[in-house]
Design a protein around this motif. Sequence first.
Motif, mmCIF file in Angstrom:
data_model
loop_
_atom_site.group_PDB
_atom_site.id
_atom_site.type_symbol
_atom_site.label_atom_id
_atom_site.label_comp_id
_atom_site.label_asym_id
_atom_site.label_seq_id
_atom_site.Cartn_x
_atom_site.Cartn_y
_atom_site.Cartn_z
ATOM 1 N N ARG A 1 0.816 -1.218 0.000
ATOM 2 C CA ARG A 1 0.000 0.000 0.000
ATOM 3 C C ARG A 1 0.842 1.256 0.000
ATOM 4 O O ARG A 1 0.320 2.337 -0.257
ATOM 5 C CB ARG A 1 -0.924 -0.010 1.203
ATOM 6 C CG ARG A 1 -2.029 -1.058 1.124
ATOM 7 C CD ARG A 1 -2.899 -1.044 2.352
ATOM 8 N NE ARG A 1 -2.174 -1.503 3.535
ATOM 9 C CZ ARG A 1 -2.705 -1.555 4.743
ATOM 10 N NH1 ARG A 1 -3.941 -1.143 4.942
ATOM 11 N NH2 ARG A 1 -1.998 -2.005 5.757
ATOM 12 N N ARG A 2 2.131 1.125 0.283
ATOM 13 C CA ARG A 2 2.995 2.296 0.347
ATOM 14 C C ARG A 2 3.885 2.419 -0.873
ATOM 15 O O ARG A 2 4.907 3.079 -0.837
ATOM 16 C CB ARG A 2 3.826 2.229 1.619
ATOM 17 C CG ARG A 2 3.009 2.315 2.891
ATOM 18 C CD ARG A 2 3.898 2.199 4.117
ATOM 19 N NE ARG A 2 4.965 3.167 4.123
ATOM 20 C CZ ARG A 2 6.276 2.862 4.158
ATOM 21 N NH1 ARG A 2 6.661 1.593 4.166
ATOM 22 N NH2 ARG A 2 7.183 3.808 4.180
ATOM 23 N N PHE A 3 3.474 1.815 -1.973
ATOM 24 C CA PHE A 3 4.312 1.820 -3.178
ATOM 25 C C PHE A 3 4.715 3.228 -3.568
ATOM 26 O O PHE A 3 5.847 3.449 -4.000
ATOM 27 C CB PHE A 3 3.558 1.162 -4.333
ATOM 28 C CG PHE A 3 4.263 1.289 -5.652
ATOM 29 C CD1 PHE A 3 3.873 2.262 -6.572
ATOM 30 C CD2 PHE A 3 5.312 0.447 -5.981
ATOM 31 C CE1 PHE A 3 4.517 2.387 -7.787
ATOM 32 C CE2 PHE A 3 5.973 0.565 -7.196
ATOM 33 C CZ PHE A 3 5.564 1.532 -8.102
ATOM 34 N N SER A 4 3.812 4.165 -3.418
ATOM 35 C CA SER A 4 4.097 5.531 -3.865
ATOM 36 C C SER A 4 5.214 6.187 -3.069
ATOM 37 O O SER A 4 5.702 7.248 -3.456
ATOM 38 C CB SER A 4 2.832 6.392 -3.800
ATOM 39 O OG SER A 4 2.351 6.456 -2.475
ATOM 40 N N SER A 5 5.650 5.580 -1.975
ATOM 41 C CA SER A 5 6.751 6.142 -1.190
ATOM 42 C C SER A 5 8.097 5.478 -1.508
ATOM 43 O O SER A 5 9.130 5.898 -0.998
ATOM 44 C CB SER A 5 6.474 5.990 0.310
ATOM 45 O OG SER A 5 6.530 4.633 0.708
ATOM 46 N N TYR A 6 8.094 4.461 -2.376
ATOM 47 C CA TYR A 6 9.310 3.702 -2.630
ATOM 48 C C TYR A 6 10.157 4.334 -3.721
ATOM 49 O O TYR A 6 9.631 4.742 -4.768
ATOM 50 C CB TYR A 6 8.989 2.278 -3.086
ATOM 51 C CG TYR A 6 8.125 1.458 -2.164
ATOM 52 C CD1 TYR A 6 7.445 0.353 -2.662
ATOM 53 C CD2 TYR A 6 7.983 1.763 -0.821
ATOM 54 C CE1 TYR A 6 6.641 -0.412 -1.848
ATOM 55 C CE2 TYR A 6 7.177 0.997 0.010
ATOM 56 C CZ TYR A 6 6.511 -0.096 -0.517
ATOM 57 O OH TYR A 6 5.715 -0.859 0.299
ATOM 58 N N THR A 7 11.451 4.364 -3.529
ATOM 59 C CA THR A 7 12.360 4.519 -4.655
ATOM 60 C C THR A 7 12.424 3.166 -5.365
ATOM 61 O O THR A 7 12.535 2.125 -4.712
ATOM 62 C CB THR A 7 13.752 4.939 -4.182
ATOM 63 O OG1 THR A 7 13.709 6.285 -3.696
ATOM 64 C CG2 THR A 7 14.760 4.869 -5.319
ATOM 65 N N MET A 8 12.334 3.190 -6.672
ATOM 66 C CA MET A 8 12.358 1.970 -7.469
ATOM 67 C C MET A 8 13.574 1.967 -8.382
ATOM 68 O O MET A 8 14.029 3.018 -8.854
ATOM 69 C CB MET A 8 11.091 1.860 -8.314
ATOM 70 C CG MET A 8 9.810 1.823 -7.508
ATOM 71 S SD MET A 8 9.659 0.357 -6.481
ATOM 72 C CE MET A 8 9.606 -0.942 -7.725
ATOM 73 N N GLY A 9 14.067 0.776 -8.640
ATOM 74 C CA GLY A 9 15.221 0.664 -9.524
ATOM 75 C C GLY A 9 15.116 -0.534 -10.438
ATOM 76 O O GLY A 9 14.381 -1.491 -10.160
#
Length: 127
Positions: free
Chosen positions: A27-35
């Motif tokens: 649910r917190r995907f929008s807070s993740y840095t993704m690579g």
Amino acid sequence: QVQLVESGGGLVQAGGSLRLSCTASGRRFSSYTMGWFRQAPGKERDVVAAITWSGANTYYADSVKGRFTISRDNANNMVYLQMNRLKPEDTAVYYCAADGGTLPPRLRVRSRDYNYWGQGTQVTVSS
């Protein structure tokens, strides 16, 4: 717990394009840095591109600048890697990674800074 699933890999001729997708749970995907990382046989896993939670900041390895584009869709928990003008040296297993919302929020380019990984998708570029 965050689960990541990559798709979109395959076999393509040099000069062609592929779009990798990564679906994330959490649910917190929008807070993740993704690579996006890649690993060729016998080589280390290296960063390809990274994107901050808002998408405002991105990073690209020198080898892919101008050819690859990372993007994300926070509403649908997706991150993408558009790969154009592919070269045989781009052949590798590509992995999606999430930092899990580690603070402070910033671009991360070291594999050890990412807490969650997908299973990988094979990209093969023929000459």
